[in-house]
Design a protein around this motif. Sequence first.
Motif, mmCIF file in Angstrom:
data_model
loop_
_atom_site.group_PDB
_atom_site.id
_atom_site.type_symbol
_atom_site.label_atom_id
_atom_site.label_comp_id
_atom_site.label_asym_id
_atom_site.label_seq_id
_atom_site.Cartn_x
_atom_site.Cartn_y
_atom_site.Cartn_z
ATOM 1 N N LEU B 9 101.723 0.499 26.895
ATOM 2 C CA LEU B 9 101.938 0.658 28.337
ATOM 3 C C LEU B 9 103.348 1.086 28.680
ATOM 4 C CD1 LEU B 9 100.169 -2.455 29.860
ATOM 5 C CD2 LEU B 9 99.493 -0.069 30.074
ATOM 6 N N PHE B 12 104.007 4.292 30.657
ATOM 7 C CA PHE B 12 103.407 4.188 31.979
ATOM 8 C C PHE B 12 104.250 3.324 32.906
ATOM 9 C CE2 PHE B 12 100.601 1.265 34.475
ATOM 10 C CZ PHE B 12 100.446 2.123 35.557
ATOM 11 N N LEU B 13 104.722 2.214 32.353
ATOM 12 C CA LEU B 13 105.430 1.256 33.185
ATOM 13 C C LEU B 13 106.825 1.738 33.553
ATOM 14 C CD1 LEU B 13 104.321 -1.999 31.398
ATOM 15 C CD2 LEU B 13 103.473 -1.082 33.560
ATOM 16 N N LYS B 16 106.296 6.437 36.133
ATOM 17 C CA LYS B 16 105.012 6.655 36.808
ATOM 18 C C LYS B 16 104.592 8.113 36.759
ATOM 19 C CE LYS B 16 104.285 2.528 38.941
ATOM 20 N NZ LYS B 16 103.135 1.792 39.409
#
Lengths: 280, 280
Positions: B9, B12-13, B16
């Motif tokens: 993740l 993604f984190l 954005k």
Amino acid sequence: MISVPYYSLNSFLTSKSTNLGFPNFPSPSPLNFRRNLTSSSTELAPIKANEASRMSSLKINSDESSGLIRHEVSVNGRRSENIVWHKCSVEKSDRQELLKQKGCVVWITGLSGSGKSTLACALTRGLHSRGKLTYVLDGDNVRHGLNSDLMFQPEDRVENIRRIGEVVKLFSDAGVICIASVISPYRKDRDACRAKLPEGDFIEVFMDMPLCVCEARDPKGLYKLARAGKIKGFTGVDDPYEPPLNSEIVIQQEGEVCPPPEVMAEKVISYLDAKGYLEA
Amino acid sequence: MISVPYYSLNSFLTSKSTNLGFPNFPSPSPLNFRRNLTSSSTELAPIKANEASRMSSLKINSDESSGLIRHEVSVNGRRSENIVWHKCSVEKSDRQELLKQKGCVVWITGLSGSGKSTLACALTRGLHSRGKLTYVLDGDNVRHGLNSDLMFQPEDRVENIRRIGEVVKLFSDAGVICIASVISPYRKDRDACRAKLPEGDFIEVFMDMPLCVCEARDPKGLYKLARAGKIKGFTGVDDPYEPPLNSEIVIQQEGEVCPPPEVMAEKVISYLDAKGYLEA
């Protein structure tokens, strides 16, 4: 100074300027402290001696209009004490007003490796960035604490889900958007959790990923162990997963590609928004 | 488009704008997705096949720097699956910032009739009026839900308190000021709950009321039943109450008068304020 039993809160709650006295030994009183119907606050009602003596023969004696609700009291059975429901002066609606959201449960179900934790993380992040209070209950993590006494026998699996269902209910009542990430393979167990929540507050998200995809990911290496016979009763391998029949949200591959976490999260957030959970 | 396993993740984190691709069948990769030490976000690390095969012989294999923490994995024992700790992208500190308070537990202990529920109600009201999020866990109420399977045998009483301790820990982690109102007569059980919480976050409030006062109040009529021998093992009558030795707060009568609810509540609120729990 007014003398009332310590458990009558009504005057205190409705008038902060009232100075309440607390007698040491409140004598039996004919006064009735049941809920003041002209007030929205909750009043705890004293139980009179003759009521107490009746308890021994009553199975259910609920009075939802008072702060104390008594049921299942049976001195012949084992459940003989502490079976009283206390209402409190701050209700769910008050907490929701404070938080500018509505408490609910987003229950993410699916095979191991289907992306439940990934969605839970993206969802809590997305909602937090919108100023919403969330809490993720991960089935794995709960096994370390609340459910650390449970193993993986069928009855333990049922109890595992039952307890998680009770905890998410408490969080929802607290006004939190509670995100549960648990395989929860059996429809009956999930539906039992749903039945505990007010209508609409249990939002089931089905991670509808093919077994072969989950097994290829195998992020914890558990499918490998299950196929080698080193884990017995593994969901999807030698124990069934019963897919939801009417889940609120289904997450599937698009073509042969899994949606990115933020896309999955947005699908859930849009649902919550449309249903009014993101405002008080 | 970057191809990474679905459980990474980090990109993604932290960004954005990155559009992540999700391969159907991520092949074993030499890439290391362990925590990016230059980032404060949490990254979920893929477990490589050789790690998975080692699981069968490892008892503890924790890596707190990654999102997945594996321990107690033993395929020869019964606890063989799902024993992984998932960190998430929103932490306690984030929720505390949102709520402008610090999550903690106010654990109110004392005899039946000592005023625990009264204090809990006044306290939740007082804190709510200051814009703080609280939740009351009443021992009686929990007996209706999470602990509805438990009776009053000694081992059930221990388990009752253990589970409540685990739930208040979750609420505290959620950032909530969690108010537990439970007789919790045994020191050992209370101290076990304290030990689960970060230092300082377990605030024990002892309702130090004389038994004769509690018994004269007898709001539930239970002392009467206990004295008549219709309830066995009732705390204070034929089962001991072990008073706290070092509770953070003690509530006592002043002269022969019990403090009014708002005075008791203010004592707790002042403590929370002084200790910094009412700000992020």
